[in-house]
Scaffold this active site. Structure first.
Site, mmCIF file in Angstrom:
data_model
loop_
_atom_site.group_PDB
_atom_site.id
_atom_site.type_symbol
_atom_site.label_atom_id
_atom_site.label_comp_id
_atom_site.label_asym_id
_atom_site.label_seq_id
_atom_site.Cartn_x
_atom_site.Cartn_y
_atom_site.Cartn_z
ATOM 1 N N ASP A 34 14.942 82.616 67.297
ATOM 2 C CA ASP A 34 15.547 81.510 68.017
ATOM 3 C C ASP A 34 16.509 82.104 69.046
ATOM 4 O OD1 ASP A 34 16.286 78.967 68.811
ATOM 5 O OD2 ASP A 34 16.582 78.229 66.776
ATOM 6 N N TRP A 35 16.996 81.287 69.959
ATOM 7 C CA TRP A 35 17.700 81.763 71.156
ATOM 8 C C TRP A 35 19.146 82.166 70.844
ATOM 9 C CZ3 TRP A 35 12.986 81.032 71.805
ATOM 10 C CH2 TRP A 35 12.348 81.129 73.033
#
Length: 784
Positions: A269-270
């Site tokens: 995920d970012w």
């Protein structure tokens, strides 16, 4: 001169000999790659960190507003690939500098609405349309579907997710994935795993048993992997039993790849560089792409190989997976994207899927409206006019339009009150300005760019309601709720109804009922809300969810009977939020952006530093039905304008590999409609405690005319009857008599069939053991 000429010739031959990536020469390309190039391929290039070599053709070739990319290596013909947010549609910037062309995307129903169709074929069609727009907007992967469970109704991101049940989650997700990937673009199934809350989501430690992890939080992902082979899976931010998911070798390799046979890539995920989690640990664990990507991560991978902290075998394994992914993409094939989605065709799919996902919760016989019986409606509630098509955060979609209830009813030939329209329209204009002026700077999700906002409800006096009743044939009250990424919901103002809403419901019902006119409440929310305290007042309650950009038309289709409702709840609606056992371990209402400031002494705080899953496997109906707790609406519930009879249920054991269930569903009413047959299985008493029943199959009929019937056949792999045996690291289905209950909800069983099943076992890796959790607990206790 001769030596110089020879050197130049040799250099030219070397350059000419450089391979260009193809689907058949991955080995050759890997041999030609430098260590630095391999490291770069594993780190996202969303912001063009690495200059022209990072993105083929430079920054201009990227898609404005896309979430990120995988970086390019032009020397070897490796293109950048583009990752766009989702999952309810493509999320990119709708406008771009230097052009008047727009880049809006179709806003499809949110996850909870889509799953409420219980229609895998229809969900596949939605996936096909989303996949088409992903490709036509020159993207390669859409970041969805969201597959986390509705552990608790307060999770802010439940609107993106499908259900409290892992089986239903997995089947709907697989249908969505198969649809998207049929268009030769990929998905990123997320968030793997146990991402059950938004509060402090990047660091919270989700503490749970191996059994709860395997049976609930991983099962849906397993079904999706086995039935749809997603191109990518996104590792979640949170910890599981003390270890970050992104660096969890048990999760990303032993379970995902060794146990399930997954062949695609895993991306983070970012978040980029994580405190307490080296990038080299993520690479070793099985993360193939670090997003959004930072230059320091490339250096860390290179240094890790050189100093022996990261094996070259791990790097090469991940690089190979990246190349295998890249050669499948539209970017690699140089697909000529049109940037022109078919809004008419996709709007029709959106309208249909929303209609099938809308759930009729109550009907005192006032719906559907008879032709010409309702010509004018008094619309109350700001969300009648500011209809919420989707949630906020990365899951929002920039749509070309949103049909509100005024427009939807107008399209159905029904007028609305001009005075109420003027009041609410002017209020919303005022509320937008005030809302943004008072917004806390850290609440990044509270902007129109991050999705449609919910504005405070206003009071409407009984006098005004009295003035409206004479000119209207019916009243609609819309109760709206908004939620999204980064923050969970509170009970007092977001799960419960507020004072203004309660007064609106009681006052409108009193006035209109006194005049003999019906009142319908439309729930415009992506998540569950409290209904028990007010549901006796209105004549009908329609849960429209957040149904996408055609929402007003879809609601009108249901109200007028153009479409017979067939949606079924995919989560239990409790009487109170505190009825869920998980609520006692769910975060309080601390704002996520002030949390670190508030706990400067670093003391662990339940629901923030960690969340204990004390309810274990008893999530949703597994708890409410097993312990016979009262609910507002049970799992699988949904009314229709017609009636259905279930009969002739039969079950066969096919070589102890597959259980086949058949049932006849007959339309016994006077209106054409669809019905969902839900199969709940009760296991024999054995060595492992089990819920009273669990959903193991479902099927939806075609549209049946009055008197028409259909035989539905469902197949259940015997392995899906198994529970996780922690002591022996295996799936175990005890031998004995199994009851297969077929019904219209978990509490509306119509017929039962029984069959004998022999014991079934399946050995798996001993992963996600409580050992890590115990170490954390010991550390918190001072090492005792």
């Amino acid at each position: 001169m001769v030596l110089t000429a020879l050197a130049a010739t040799t250099c030219m031959m070397t350059m000419n000999a450089q391979p260009k990536l193809s689907a058949t020469n991955i080995d050759e390309v890997m041999k030609a790659m430098t260590l630095d190039e391999k490291a770069r391929l594993l780190v996202g290039g969303a912001n063009n960190f690495f200059g022209d070599q990072a993105v083929v053709g430079g920054e201009a070739d990227l898609v404005a507003g896309a979430a990120g990319t995988s970086p390019a290596i032009a020397r070897l013909g490796i293109p950048a690939t583009v990752l766009t947010d989702g999952p309810a549609g493509v999320r990119i910037d709708p406008t771009r500098k230097g052009t008047t062309q727009t880049y809006y995307a179709t806003g499809f129903p949110i996850g909870s609405c889509l799953a409420s169709t219980w229609n895998e074929e229809l969900v596949t069609k939605v996936g096909e349309a989303i996949g088409n727009e992903t490709k036509e907007y020159r993207c390669d992967v859409i970041l969805g579907p969201g597959m986390n469970l509705h552990r608790n109704p307060l999770c802010g991101r439940n609107f993106e997710y499908y259900s409290e049940d892992p089986f239903l989650t997995g089947k709907i997700a697989a249908a969505y994935i198969n649809g998207v990937q049929s268009q030769e673009v990929g998905v990123s199934a997320k968030h793997f795993a146990v991402n059950s809350q938004e509060t402090v989501r990047t660091s919270v430690d989700e503490r749970l048993s191996q059994r709860a992890a395997r049976e609930l939080y991983l099962r849906g992902f397993e079904i999706a992997v086995r039935e749809s082979n997603p191109w990518t899976i996104m590792a979640s931010y949170n910890k599981i039993n003390g270890e970050f998911s992104m660096g969890n070798h048990d999760l990303l390799t032993r379970i995902l790849r060794d146990d399930w046979g997954y062949k695609g890539i895993v991306m983070t995920d970012w978040i980029g560089i994580r405190q307490g989690l080296p990038t080299i640990a993520e690479v070793h664990a099985g993360n193939d792409l670090m997003e959004p990507g930072q230059p320091a991560q490339v250096k860390e991978i290179v240094d890790g190989v050189k100093n022996g902290k990261l094996s070259m075998e791990d790097v090469d394994r991940n690089v190979r997976r990246m190349l295998e992914y890249i050669v499948k993409t539209p970017s690699f094939r140089q697909y000529p994207a049109t940037n022109k989605p078919d809004f008419k065709a996709h709007g029709a799919i959106t309208r249909q899927s929303a209609c099938e996902g809308i759930v009729l919760l109550k009907n005192n016989g006032v719906l559907p409206w008879k032709p010409q019986a309702v010509k004018t409606v008094a619309l109350f509630g700001e969300n009648s006019y500011n209809f919420l098509s989707g949630g906020v955060g990365s899951g929002c979609v920039h749509t070309p339009y949103v049909v509100d209830l005024v427009e939807g009813l107008k399209n159905a030939g029904i007028g609305t009150s001009e005075k109420l329209t003027e009041i609410y329209r002017k209020y919303i204009d005022f509320a937008k300005v005030k809302f943004q002026a008072e917004r806390h700077p850290a609440k990044w999700f509270q902007t129109e760019a991050m999705g449609p906002q919910k504005y405070p409800e206003i009071s409407i006096s009984p006098l005004l309601i009295q003035k409206e009743v004479g000119g209207a044939d019916a009243a609609i009250i819309t109760i709206g709720r908004q939620a999204g990424e980064g923050i969970d919901r509170d009970i007092a103002t977001e799960f419960n109804i507020i004072a203004e809403e309660r007064a609106l419901i009681t006052d409108v019902c009193n006035v209109f009922h006194a005049a003999g006119k019906p009142v319908i409440v439309v729930i415009n929310s992506g998540s569950v809300i409290e209904t028990a305290s007010w549901s006796n007042y209105p004549d009908a309650i329609v849960c429209a969810w957040q149904p996408g950009m055609e929402g007003g038309n879809s609601v009108a289709d249901i109200l007028t009977g153009k479409v017979c409702p067939s949606g079924k709840l995919t989560m239990t609606w409790p009487v109170a939020a505190t009825d869920h056992p998980s609520t006692s371990n769910f975060p309080g209402q601390t704002d996520f952006f002030t949390f670190e400031q508030m706990v400067g002494d670093n003391r662990p705080i339940p629901g923030h530093s960690y969340t204990n899953h004390d309810e274990d496997i008893y999530v949703g109906y597994r708890y409410f039905d097993t312990f016979q707790k009262a609910v507002a609406y049970p799992f699988g519930f949904g009314l229709s304008y017609t009636t259905f009879a279930f009969s002739n249920a039969k079950v066969r054991n096919l070589k102890n590999e597959t259980i086949e269930v058949t049932v006849t569903v007959r339309n016994t009413g006077k209106v054409s409609g669809k019905e969902v047959a839900q199969v709940y299985v009760t296991a024999p008493k054995g060595s492992i405690e089990k819920p009273v029943h669990e959903l193991k199959a479902f099927a939806k009929t075609r549209e049946l005319k009055p008197g028409e019937q259909q035989v539905l056949t469902m197949q259940i792999p015997v392995r899906m009857l198994a529970s996780f045996d922690e002591q022996n690291s295996q799936w175990l289905a005890d031998g004995g008599q199994y009851d297969f209950h077929v019904g219209a909800s978990s509490r509306d069983i119509r017929c039962t069939a029984t069959v004998k099943v022999n014991e079934y076992t399946e050995k798996v890796s001993n992963a996600l053991t409580p050992k890590a959790r115990l170490n954390v607990l010991r550390a918190e206790a001072g090492g005792k």
